[in-house]
Design a protein around this motif. Sequence first.
Motif, PDB file in Angstrom:
ATOM      1  N   LEU A  20      30.750  39.863  31.414  1.00  0.00           N
ATOM      2  CA  LEU A  20      30.506  38.904  32.493  1.00  0.00           C
ATOM      3  C   LEU A  20      29.467  39.371  33.516  1.00  0.00           C
ATOM      4  N   PHE A  21      29.710  40.515  34.147  1.00  0.00           N
ATOM      5  CA  PHE A  21      28.933  40.860  35.337  1.00  0.00           C
ATOM      6  C   PHE A  21      27.431  40.983  35.065  1.00  0.00           C
ATOM      7  N   ASP A  22      27.048  41.602  33.924  1.00  0.00           N
ATOM      8  CA  ASP A  22      25.616  41.783  33.660  1.00  0.00           C
ATOM      9  C   ASP A  22      24.901  40.439  33.500  1.00  0.00           C
ATOM     10  N   HIS A  23      25.660  39.413  33.139  1.00  0.00           N
ATOM     11  CA  HIS A  23      25.056  38.097  32.889  1.00  0.00           C
ATOM     12  C   HIS A  23      25.004  37.229  34.138  1.00  0.00           C
ATOM     13  N   VAL A  24      26.026  37.353  35.008  1.00  0.00           N
ATOM     14  CA  VAL A  24      26.115  36.396  36.127  1.00  0.00           C
ATOM     15  C   VAL A  24      25.882  37.050  37.491  1.00  0.00           C
ATOM     16  N   GLN A  25      25.882  38.371  37.511  1.00  0.00           N
ATOM     17  CA  GLN A  25      25.592  39.144  38.740  1.00  0.00           C
ATOM     18  C   GLN A  25      26.303  38.646  39.994  1.00  0.00           C
ATOM     19  N   PRO A  26      27.618  38.818  40.058  1.00  0.00           N
ATOM     20  CA  PRO A  26      28.310  38.479  41.305  1.00  0.00           C
ATOM     21  C   PRO A  26      27.791  39.363  42.446  1.00  0.00           C
ATOM     22  N   ARG A  27      27.963  38.858  43.670  1.00  0.00           N
ATOM     23  CA  ARG A  27      27.497  39.627  44.838  1.00  0.00           C
ATOM     24  C   ARG A  27      28.208  40.968  44.910  1.00  0.00           C
ATOM     25  N   SER A  28      29.529  40.950  44.686  1.00  0.00           N
ATOM     26  CA  SER A  28      30.308  42.180  44.795  1.00  0.00           C
ATOM     27  C   SER A  28      31.387  42.197  43.719  1.00  0.00           C
TER      28      SER A  28
ATOM     29  N   PRO B 228      31.110  28.886  47.546  1.00  0.00           N
ATOM     30  CA  PRO B 228      30.267  29.880  46.857  1.00  0.00           C
ATOM     31  C   PRO B 228      30.706  31.319  47.113  1.00  0.00           C
ATOM     32  N   GLU B 229      31.360  31.569  48.242  1.00  0.00           N
ATOM     33  CA  GLU B 229      31.793  32.936  48.564  1.00  0.00           C
ATOM     34  C   GLU B 229      33.220  33.212  48.077  1.00  0.00           C
ATOM     35  N   ALA B 230      33.681  32.431  47.103  1.00  0.00           N
ATOM     36  CA  ALA B 230      35.052  32.581  46.606  1.00  0.00           C
ATOM     37  C   ALA B 230      35.323  34.007  46.111  1.00  0.00           C
ATOM     38  N   VAL B 231      36.602  34.366  46.186  1.00  0.00           N
ATOM     39  CA  VAL B 231      37.061  35.660  45.665  1.00  0.00           C
ATOM     40  C   VAL B 231      37.829  35.379  44.379  1.00  0.00           C
TER      41      VAL B 231
ATOM     42  N   ALA C  37      41.086  42.745  52.983  1.00  0.00           N
ATOM     43  CA  ALA C  37      39.928  42.574  53.867  1.00  0.00           C
ATOM     44  C   ALA C  37      39.008  41.460  53.367  1.00  0.00           C
ATOM     45  N   ALA C  38      38.997  41.247  52.052  1.00  0.00           N
ATOM     46  CA  ALA C  38      38.155  40.180  51.481  1.00  0.00           C
ATOM     47  C   ALA C  38      38.785  38.803  51.693  1.00  0.00           C
ATOM     48  N   GLY C  39      39.994  38.790  52.232  1.00  0.00           N
ATOM     49  CA  GLY C  39      40.648  37.509  52.517  1.00  0.00           C
ATOM     50  C   GLY C  39      41.578  37.038  51.414  1.00  0.00           C
ATOM     51  N   GLY C  40      41.827  37.900  50.442  1.00  0.00           N
ATOM     52  CA  GLY C  40      42.736  37.529  49.350  1.00  0.00           C
ATOM     53  C   GLY C  40      42.007  36.781  48.249  1.00  0.00           C
ATOM     54  N   ILE C  41      42.700  36.594  47.149  1.00  0.00           N
ATOM     55  CA  ILE C  41      42.093  36.023  45.941  1.00  0.00           C
ATOM     56  C   ILE C  41      42.288  34.508  45.918  1.00  0.00           C
ATOM     57  N   ASP C  42      41.194  33.794  45.669  1.00  0.00           N
ATOM     58  CA  ASP C  42      41.292  32.334  45.568  1.00  0.00           C
ATOM     59  C   ASP C  42      41.882  31.910  44.232  1.00  0.00           C
ATOM     60  N   LEU C  43      41.420  32.543  43.160  1.00  0.00           N
ATOM     61  CA  LEU C  43      41.910  32.178  41.817  1.00  0.00           C
ATOM     62  C   LEU C  43      41.996  33.445  40.975  1.00  0.00           C
ATOM     63  N   GLN C  44      43.173  33.693  40.433  1.00  0.00           N
ATOM     64  CA  GLN C  44      43.401  34.881  39.614  1.00  0.00           C
ATOM     65  C   GLN C  44      43.576  34.466  38.148  1.00  0.00           C
ATOM     66  N   VAL C  45      42.778  35.067  37.272  1.00  0.00           N
ATOM     67  CA  VAL C  45      42.904  34.872  35.829  1.00  0.00           C
ATOM     68  C   VAL C  45      43.851  35.946  35.292  1.00  0.00           C
ATOM     69  N   LEU C  46      44.803  35.546  34.455  1.00  0.00           N
ATOM     70  CA  LEU C  46      45.790  36.503  33.944  1.00  0.00           C
ATOM     71  C   LEU C  46      46.017  36.325  32.446  1.00  0.00           C
TER      72      LEU C  46
ATOM     73  N   ALA D 124      26.181  34.236  43.073  1.00  0.00           N
ATOM     74  CA  ALA D 124      25.388  35.061  43.989  1.00  0.00           C
ATOM     75  C   ALA D 124      26.135  35.414  45.269  1.00  0.00           C
ATOM     76  N   ARG D 125      27.107  34.602  45.648  1.00  0.00           N
ATOM     77  CA  ARG D 125      27.861  34.904  46.871  1.00  0.00           C
ATOM     78  C   ARG D 125      29.322  35.231  46.572  1.00  0.00           C
ATOM     79  N   ALA D 126      29.661  35.310  45.278  1.00  0.00           N
ATOM     80  CA  ALA D 126      31.069  35.521  44.896  1.00  0.00           C
ATOM     81  C   ALA D 126      31.453  36.999  44.903  1.00  0.00           C
ATOM     82  N   THR D 127      32.723  37.222  45.142  1.00  0.00           N
ATOM     83  CA  THR D 127      33.309  38.568  45.063  1.00  0.00           C
ATOM     84  C   THR D 127      34.369  38.549  43.979  1.00  0.00           C
ATOM     85  N   THR D 128      34.445  39.628  43.193  1.00  0.00           N
ATOM     86  CA  THR D 128      35.489  39.705  42.173  1.00  0.00           C
ATOM     87  C   THR D 128      36.325  40.974  42.365  1.00  0.00           C
TER      88      THR D 128
END
Length: 256
Positions: free
Chosen positions: A96-104, A36-39, A130-139, A67-71
């Motif tokens: 996206l953000f206004d609809h799903v409200q990521p944590r950060s 849930p805290e994925a970046v 500092a966030a620990g790097g990206i788990d999945l990058q969309v390109l 709710a716990r995700a960072t983008t």
Amino acid sequence: MRQAVGVSVPTFVVDSRAEAEHVLAGEIADLLRARPEAVLGLATGNSPIGVYRDLCALHAAGEVSFARATTFNLDEYLGLQDGDPRTFRRWMQTHLFDHVQPRSTNLPECHAPLASADAVAVRYEQALQAAGGIDLQVLGIGLNGHIGFNEPGSTRTSRTRVVELDQRTRKHAVRVFGDLAQVPTQAITMGVASILDARRLRVLAFGAEKAEIVRRTLFDPISAECPATFLRGHHDVKLYLDAAAAELIEDSALPS
Ligand code: F6R
């Protein structure tokens, strides 16, 4: 969905763009359920818009939580006013953000007036680490082979920085800005190395206008002349194409 054989990047040709959007939105939802805290690394533009639409629908159905995700987004124009509807920040809020409200949510905040864009870029790269790097990058891939705003000439080792936008990129943006004089000349972008650090890369290219750059991405020599060729060195990259974007891949690579 057919997988191309003998190409340097795992490449999937879908029956419809909606199929790729569904698959990638599903993968992102699965990632968020498992972690849930994925970046998440995000792109703006035409290529990912349907993925975000699908994620909004999954969220509305209660099937995924941000709710716990960072983008972290790839890039932002330099010098627009905060809140300008043409900023990538506004685009992301709307799609996206206004609809799903990521944590950060993070984009390079480089609005006018700005004392030091270089310092913003350095801080962005530090925040990414500092966030620990990206788990999945969309390109997506630009028509000139850019990834993020890493225009031709961007090296494999480049990091988040201020860049001059290529003329071709600026001309492409006229559809948003109305006339070329209005299109910013600079941006802040994650570097090629920042992008390749992501643990998974998922790349989308749709439509006939992408066929030539897809061919170059897969078959040109790997070099800064076409930064998208650097994707070929990544250990977990997938490229999703519709039939039109796959038009210039050899028939022998595409079993029917
Ligand atoms: C967008 C970005 C760009 C786009 C590329 C393709 O944040 O960094 O690299 O992904 O220009 O754009 P579309 O998808 O609009 O064809």
